[in-house]
Scaffold this motif. Structure first.
Motif, PDB file in Angstrom:
ATOM      1  N   LEU A  33       0.764  -1.300  -0.287  1.00  0.00           N
ATOM      2  CA  LEU A  33       0.032  -0.122  -0.066  1.00  0.00           C
ATOM      3  C   LEU A  33       0.826   1.131  -0.002  1.00  0.00           C
ATOM      4  O   LEU A  33       1.783   1.330   0.911  1.00  0.00           O
ATOM      5  CB  LEU A  33      -1.113   0.048   1.235  1.00  0.00           C
ATOM      6  CG  LEU A  33      -1.866   1.294   1.525  1.00  0.00           C
ATOM      7  CD1 LEU A  33      -2.830   1.641   0.274  1.00  0.00           C
ATOM      8  CD2 LEU A  33      -2.527   1.201   2.703  1.00  0.00           C
ATOM      9  N   ARG A  34       0.511   2.075  -0.841  1.00  0.00           N
ATOM     10  CA  ARG A  34       1.005   3.774  -0.665  1.00  0.00           C
ATOM     11  C   ARG A  34      -0.094   4.447  -0.530  1.00  0.00           C
ATOM     12  O   ARG A  34      -1.287   4.428  -1.286  1.00  0.00           O
ATOM     13  CB  ARG A  34       1.476   3.859  -2.311  1.00  0.00           C
ATOM     14  CG  ARG A  34       1.981   5.239  -2.415  1.00  0.00           C
ATOM     15  CD  ARG A  34       2.524   5.717  -3.702  1.00  0.00           C
ATOM     16  NE  ARG A  34       3.321   6.786  -3.848  1.00  0.00           N
ATOM     17  CZ  ARG A  34       2.641   8.027  -3.907  1.00  0.00           C
ATOM     18  NH1 ARG A  34       1.196   8.085  -4.254  1.00  0.00           N
ATOM     19  NH2 ARG A  34       3.204   9.162  -4.056  1.00  0.00           N
ATOM     20  N   ILE A  35      -0.189   4.998   0.850  1.00  0.00           N
ATOM     21  CA  ILE A  35      -1.064   5.940   0.922  1.00  0.00           C
ATOM     22  C   ILE A  35      -0.798   7.327   1.349  1.00  0.00           C
ATOM     23  O   ILE A  35       0.091   7.552   1.903  1.00  0.00           O
ATOM     24  CB  ILE A  35      -2.062   5.391   2.361  1.00  0.00           C
ATOM     25  CG1 ILE A  35      -3.028   6.480   2.857  1.00  0.00           C
ATOM     26  CG2 ILE A  35      -0.975   4.957   3.391  1.00  0.00           C
ATOM     27  CD1 ILE A  35      -4.025   5.581   3.797  1.00  0.00           C
ATOM     28  N   GLU A  36      -1.630   8.520   0.453  1.00  0.00           N
ATOM     29  CA  GLU A  36      -1.134   9.589   0.674  1.00  0.00           C
ATOM     30  C   GLU A  36      -2.178  10.558   1.372  1.00  0.00           C
ATOM     31  O   GLU A  36      -3.564  10.095   0.752  1.00  0.00           O
ATOM     32  CB  GLU A  36      -0.758  10.173  -0.740  1.00  0.00           C
ATOM     33  CG  GLU A  36      -0.277  11.328  -0.770  1.00  0.00           C
ATOM     34  CD  GLU A  36       0.191  11.790  -2.340  1.00  0.00           C
ATOM     35  OE1 GLU A  36       0.368  10.921  -2.932  1.00  0.00           O
ATOM     36  OE2 GLU A  36       0.408  13.014  -2.625  1.00  0.00           O
ATOM     37  N   VAL A  37      -2.049  11.414   2.095  1.00  0.00           N
ATOM     38  CA  VAL A  37      -3.064  12.114   2.637  1.00  0.00           C
ATOM     39  C   VAL A  37      -2.790  13.665   2.530  1.00  0.00           C
ATOM     40  O   VAL A  37      -1.707  13.952   2.749  1.00  0.00           O
ATOM     41  CB  VAL A  37      -3.175  12.022   4.287  1.00  0.00           C
ATOM     42  CG1 VAL A  37      -4.195  12.599   5.034  1.00  0.00           C
ATOM     43  CG2 VAL A  37      -3.469  10.171   4.588  1.00  0.00           C
TER      44      VAL A  37
END
Ligand code: AKG
Ligand code: FE2
Length: 334
Positions: A33-37
């Protein structure tokens, strides 16, 4: 998906062939997972305190629905929340990993292989020390929602267990410190997040949608376009899953209670975000009430044991999902 993950899924699929359950859990590598906020950037996993504090700076107090109201009451739900429009999920292996997890979930929950599950981001939640969410049920945004998928991002923390209960049984999901932990459960399950004792617990909650059916052989039904899962198909699927579970558990058919009106969306003024799911907390019927969510003695902050949890059970029945509750003859919604 790596070899280990594939083996783990195969094992899970095999084991669950025999018995559909109300909740299941799968771990996967955090590399998937690559999660960007928005306002924070890409989250390095496992999460460390400095990044988590940046998340909190971008978050708001999470709310929940009760009756006609939307409340932010930290004696019921004490957690930070970031809305899905500010989150971007990706990574070279994410789609394949998620679809493998959803296949595993579908089988473990006893849904037929013809059901196609989809997960729709609902919120990113951050729990610091002492934060929690009391027992509640998740409301369904539409007929295709069958449950919830909670993806715990790896982080060092203690406490913050997710406890899911149904028909007198409870399972406890503790998030991994190194891996992604996927916990799925049917929409009718009472569940709670115990207080975090140290560190931060961060979860991405997703609505589990059963969107369409495909033939057992893997081909699409000829002449059918993807669309909402037909109610009757889901009814049959859930009925079979439910019977299987009840015969395995020896659990009696749950009692029926009168229906209640549906409530309004839980985000007045903000406009319902895509995939909005409402949270409903309901006190138990008078006489069975050991604690009340409003007025009178309150349940302690997240310290509900099984007895208390039972006392706070919603005024509605366990049921698989909105599409399935007609099976039991009642439209009961909080
Ligand atoms: O954070 C979790 O594990 C679950 C949160 C939850 O129950 C919810 O958002 O409805
Ligand atoms: Fe929930």
């Amino acid at each position: 998906m790596g070899h280990g993950a594939r083996k783990q899924l195969a094992k899970l699929l095999d084991a669950s062939e025999r018995c559909g359950d109300f909740s299941t859990r799968i771990e996967m590598s955090a590399r998937a997972l690559r999660i960007e906020v928005d306002g924070v950037g890409v989250l390095p996993l496992p999460l460390r305190a400095p990044v988590t504090k940046k998340l909190i700076a971008q978050a708001r107090q999470a709310r929940f629905g009760r009756g006609e109201q939307t409340l932010a009451d930290t004696s019921v739900r004490d957690t930070w929340e970031i809305t899905p429009d500010r989150i971007t999920l990706g990574g070279p292996d994410w789609d394949r990993t998620l679809s493998g997890v959803l296949d595993g979930v579908r089988t473990a929950l006893g849904l037929p292989p013809t059901t196609v599950l989809r997960a729709e981001p609902h919120a990113l939640l951050v729990y610091g020390k002492g934060q929690f969410f009391l027992p509640h049920q998740d409301s369904e945004k539409d007929d295709s929602m069958v449950g919830t998928l909670v993806v715990s991002l790896p982080s060092h923390h203690t406490g913050g267990e997710l406890v899911v209960s149904h028909a007198g049984r409870s399972v406890v999901h503790q998030a991994s410190r190194e891996k992604l932990t996927f916990a799925a459960f049917y929409a009718d399950c009472l569940h709670e997040v115990k207080p975090v004792k140290s560190g931060y617990r961060v979860t991405l909650t997703m609505n589990l949608l059963a969107e369409r059916t495909r033939p057992a052989g893997g081909r699409r039904w000829p002449g059918r376009r993807p669309g909402p899962l037909p109610d009757r198909t889901l009814h049959r699927a859930g009925r079979r899953a439910l019977r299987l579970r009840q015969s395995e558990n020896g659990a009696p058919e749950p009692p029926r209670v009168p229906s209640r009106p549906r409530v309004h969306p839980a985000w007045p003024g903000l406009g319902p975000p895509q995939g909005c799911r409402r949270h409903a907390c309901h006190p138990a019927p008078p006489g069975r009430r050991a604690g009340r969510l409003r007025g009178g003695p309150r349940i302690g902050r997240g310290e509900g044991d099984l007895g208390r949890r039972t006392a706070l059970r919603p005024l509605r029945l366990p049921r698989r999902c909105r599409a399935l509750r007609r099976l039991r003859g009642r439209g009961v919604r909080g």
